[in-house]
Write a protein that holds these residues in place. Structure first.
Motif, PDB file in Angstrom:
ATOM      1  N   ARG A 291       0.849  -1.192   0.000  1.00 23.19           N
ATOM      2  CA  ARG A 291       0.000   0.000   0.000  1.00 23.19           C
ATOM      3  C   ARG A 291       0.883   1.240   0.000  1.00 23.19           C
ATOM      4  N   LEU A 292       0.272   2.373  -0.308  1.00 22.18           N
ATOM      5  CA  LEU A 292       0.937   3.668  -0.177  1.00 22.18           C
ATOM      6  C   LEU A 292       0.298   4.392   1.000  1.00 22.18           C
ATOM      7  N   VAL A 293       1.132   5.079   1.798  1.00 20.48           N
ATOM      8  CA  VAL A 293       0.624   5.772   2.974  1.00 20.48           C
ATOM      9  C   VAL A 293       0.965   7.263   2.897  1.00 20.48           C
ATOM     10  N   ILE A 300      -3.572   5.475   1.500  1.00 25.31           N
ATOM     11  CA  ILE A 300      -4.152   6.219   0.389  1.00 25.31           C
ATOM     12  C   ILE A 300      -5.159   5.333  -0.325  1.00 25.31           C
ATOM     13  N   ARG A 301      -6.398   5.806  -0.403  1.00 21.43           N
ATOM     14  CA  ARG A 301      -7.479   5.016  -0.994  1.00 21.43           C
ATOM     15  C   ARG A 301      -7.129   4.622  -2.427  1.00 21.43           C
ATOM     16  N   GLY A 302      -7.324   3.343  -2.731  1.00 20.54           N
ATOM     17  CA  GLY A 302      -7.049   2.840  -4.074  1.00 20.54           C
ATOM     18  C   GLY A 302      -5.644   2.313  -4.258  1.00 20.54           C
ATOM     19  N   SER A 303      -4.830   2.379  -3.216  1.00 19.30           N
ATOM     20  CA  SER A 303      -3.436   1.945  -3.371  1.00 19.30           C
ATOM     21  C   SER A 303      -3.168   0.557  -2.799  1.00 19.30           C
ATOM     22  N   PHE A 304      -4.111  -0.036  -2.117  1.00 20.21           N
ATOM     23  CA  PHE A 304      -3.885  -1.331  -1.468  1.00 20.21           C
ATOM     24  C   PHE A 304      -3.981  -2.465  -2.481  1.00 20.21           C
ATOM     25  N   GLY A 305      -3.094  -3.460  -2.314  1.00 23.48           N
ATOM     26  CA  GLY A 305      -3.143  -4.651  -3.151  1.00 23.48           C
ATOM     27  C   GLY A 305      -2.579  -5.860  -2.429  1.00 23.48           C
ATOM     28  N   GLU A 306      -3.018  -7.066  -2.854  1.00 24.64           N
ATOM     29  CA  GLU A 306      -2.532  -8.315  -2.252  1.00 24.64           C
ATOM     30  C   GLU A 306      -2.571  -9.420  -3.301  1.00 24.64           C
ATOM     31  N   ILE A 307      -1.574 -10.327  -3.234  1.00 25.88           N
ATOM     32  CA  ILE A 307      -1.578 -11.558  -4.022  1.00 25.88           C
ATOM     33  C   ILE A 307      -1.683 -12.708  -3.036  1.00 25.88           C
ATOM     34  N   SER A 308      -2.765 -13.490  -3.150  1.00 16.95           N
ATOM     35  CA  SER A 308      -3.060 -14.483  -2.114  1.00 16.95           C
ATOM     36  C   SER A 308      -2.738 -15.907  -2.507  1.00 16.95           C
ATOM     37  N   SER A 309      -2.379 -16.161  -3.756  1.00 18.81           N
ATOM     38  CA  SER A 309      -2.023 -17.536  -4.143  1.00 18.81           C
ATOM     39  C   SER A 309      -0.574 -17.813  -3.776  1.00 18.81           C
ATOM     40  N   ALA A 310      -0.167 -19.057  -3.956  1.00 22.41           N
ATOM     41  CA  ALA A 310       1.222 -19.419  -3.636  1.00 22.41           C
ATOM     42  C   ALA A 310       2.179 -18.646  -4.550  1.00 22.41           C
ATOM     43  N   HIS A 311       3.280 -18.182  -3.975  1.00 25.60           N
ATOM     44  CA  HIS A 311       4.231 -17.349  -4.708  1.00 25.60           C
ATOM     45  C   HIS A 311       5.384 -18.165  -5.261  1.00 25.60           C
ATOM     46  N   GLY A 329       4.539  19.690   1.184  1.00 22.31           N
ATOM     47  CA  GLY A 329       5.076  19.130   2.416  1.00 22.31           C
ATOM     48  C   GLY A 329       4.515  17.773   2.779  1.00 22.31           C
ATOM     49  N   ASP A 330       3.394  17.355   2.139  1.00 24.17           N
ATOM     50  CA  ASP A 330       2.872  16.006   2.393  1.00 24.17           C
ATOM     51  C   ASP A 330       3.883  14.961   1.940  1.00 24.17           C
ATOM     52  N   THR A 331       3.868  13.803   2.618  1.00 23.13           N
ATOM     53  CA  THR A 331       4.778  12.720   2.266  1.00 23.13           C
ATOM     54  C   THR A 331       3.979  11.492   1.833  1.00 23.13           C
ATOM     55  N   VAL A 332       4.603  10.702   0.953  1.00 26.85           N
ATOM     56  CA  VAL A 332       4.033   9.430   0.509  1.00 26.85           C
ATOM     57  C   VAL A 332       5.142   8.384   0.570  1.00 26.85           C
ATOM     58  N   ALA A 333       4.828   7.234   1.187  1.00 26.02           N
ATOM     59  CA  ALA A 333       5.808   6.154   1.314  1.00 26.02           C
ATOM     60  C   ALA A 333       5.175   4.848   0.879  1.00 26.02           C
ATOM     61  N   LEU A 334       6.021   3.878   0.503  1.00 24.31           N
ATOM     62  CA  LEU A 334       5.587   2.544   0.094  1.00 24.31           C
ATOM     63  C   LEU A 334       5.764   1.591   1.271  1.00 24.31           C
ATOM     64  N   GLN A 335       4.700   0.895   1.619  1.00 23.77           N
ATOM     65  CA  GLN A 335       4.754  -0.087   2.706  1.00 23.77           C
ATOM     66  C   GLN A 335       4.393  -1.471   2.177  1.00 23.77           C
ATOM     67  N   GLY A 336       5.004  -2.487   2.790  1.00 27.88           N
ATOM     68  CA  GLY A 336       4.715  -3.864   2.444  1.00 27.88           C
ATOM     69  C   GLY A 336       4.439  -4.690   3.684  1.00 27.88           C
ATOM     70  N   ALA A 337       3.742  -5.827   3.503  1.00 27.97           N
ATOM     71  CA  ALA A 337       3.442  -6.741   4.613  1.00 27.97           C
ATOM     72  C   ALA A 337       3.199  -8.132   4.037  1.00 27.97           C
ATOM     73  N   PHE A 338       3.263  -9.161   4.920  1.00 25.51           N
ATOM     74  CA  PHE A 338       2.949 -10.538   4.531  1.00 25.51           C
ATOM     75  C   PHE A 338       1.911 -11.108   5.490  1.00 25.51           C
ATOM     76  N   ARG A 339       1.057 -11.962   4.930  1.00 27.34           N
ATOM     77  CA  ARG A 339       0.178 -12.776   5.757  1.00 27.34           C
ATOM     78  C   ARG A 339       0.613 -14.251   5.630  1.00 27.34           C
ATOM     79  N   ALA A 340       0.280 -15.018   6.619  1.00 30.27           N
ATOM     80  CA  ALA A 340       0.516 -16.473   6.647  1.00 30.27           C
ATOM     81  C   ALA A 340       1.982 -16.845   6.879  1.00 30.27           C
TER      82      ALA A 340
END
Length: 358
Positions: A291-293, A300-311, A329-340
């Motif tokens: 996602r982007l924050v 940020i609305r519309g920036s979230f994504g996930e791939i849920s099948s085996a990688h 002055g606003d900032t935007v950053a890229l964030q990542g996360a994992f489930r499972a």
């Protein structure tokens, strides 16, 4: 001794003249016709059918009838007859149907305010012109309008700025108190250029158009593309700002590699995107998310994504793209996360990019 005055040809009263009142009245008629001269028209070549006493005309070319041979003379209707008044140099006449003041100049009547000005070396309106600025105007507004078809024109309006060579300048220079703040035109080349300055000394190009291709360029548009040069480990269910620490392109210095984030230099609308490549740690069952924050915390609305099948390690990728309005002055950053299961966001292929679009 002459029997009339020099300029208006008013008849003199002669010594021992009989019926002096006749001569006197003739002189008064001439004065009445000539002083404060105002004519009905200068467009008639023959006398009107029903003139009023005191009506005056400047006779047009091709005079006929009672005005035959009176071309450009003044015709006065008085006491039931037309009186010819031959004009003299410098006479002025107001033309009533045109609301125009004429002056007798040589053999013709010409407007007191000339309709044609040719080959002037200087012209100043509201100020004195100079050798460096031979045409100068000091005013609060100006209007250029097309000559309409009904008035004999085409209805078009164009303005041409011509220069001698492609190394010279042709353009508009916009100033504040005679200090230049903006340029628009061709300056020293054939490229169309728009440039601005905060002080009249240092200029930044805002827009350039290549004359050969017509391609427009915004050389100072805030835009960047950056990537991470190491594998970013991220644990399970933990949103982590990715270490996007290497800028491939960074116009306006809008991306801060030290803090891994974009900083908006000006208020506007921005387009962002990201590409994230999965790298396995212990299990391919990890579910990759991104996602982007905004300003460190707001997704940020519309920036979230996930791939849920085996990688597949170093083959599975996730792409994000969204548009967002930002304040300076606003900032935007890229964030990542994992489930499972945990994993890595792979070096060199995990990228973040953005540009101002409005």
């Amino acid at each position: 001794m002459s029997d009339s005055t020099t300029n208006l040809l008013l008849p003199y009263l002669m010594a021992a003249q009989a019926q002096k009142h006749v001569t006197h009245n003739e002189a008064l008629r001439l004065l009445d016709g000539l002083v404060q001269l105002s004519v009905k028209s200068r467009g008639l070549s023959a006398p009107p059918a029903s003139p009023a006493d005191g009506d005056r005309y400047i006779v047009a070319s091709g005079a006929t009838g009672g005005w035959a041979g009176w071309h450009l003379n003044v015709a006065l209707w008085t006491d039931g007859t037309w009186l010819r008044l031959p004009p003299r140099e410098g006479w002025r006449a107001w033309v009533e149907d045109e609301e125009l003041l004429l002056v007798r100049n040589g053999a013709d009547w010409q407007p007191v305010i000339p309709t044609t000005l040719d080959d002037l070396t200087r012209l100043g309106i509201g100020m004195a012109a100079s050798a460096g600025s031979p045409f100068s105007a000091k005013l609060n507004s100006a209007l250029w309008t097309a000559l309409y078809a009904a008035d004999g024109g085409s209805g078009d309006l164009t303005q041409t700025l011509n220069r001698e060579t492609d190394g010279d300048d042709a353009g508009l220079i916009l100033q504040t108190d005679f200090s230049t703040r903006a340029l628009m035109g061709m300056f020293g080349s054939d490229q169309l250029r728009i440039a601005v300055s905060p002080n009249g000394l240092v200029f930044r190009d805002a827009l350039g158009v290549d004359p050969a291709t017509g391609i427009a360029d915004q050389p100072n548009l805030p835009r960047f593309k950056a990537y991470t040069n190491y594998d970013n480990y991220v644990g399970v269910d933990t949103w982590t700002t990715l270490g996007i620490n290497t800028a491939e392109y960074n116009d306006q210095g809008c991306f801060d590699a030290g803090t891994n984030r974009f900083v908006a230099p000006v208020t506007g609308t921005y387009l962002f995107g990201a590409s994230l490549l999965y790298k396995i740690n212990a299990s391919s069952n990890a579910r990759m998310r991104a996602r982007l924050v905004l300003n460190g915390s707001t997704e940020i609305r519309g920036s979230f994504g996930e791939i849920s099948s085996a990688h597949v390690s170093e083959a599975t990728a996730l792409w994000l793209q969204t548009m967002v309005p930002l304040d300076a002055g606003d900032t935007v950053a890229l964030q990542g996360a994992f489930r499972a299961a945990d994993g890595y966001f792979a070096a060199d292929h995990t990228t973040f990019w953005g540009t101002k679009i409005g």
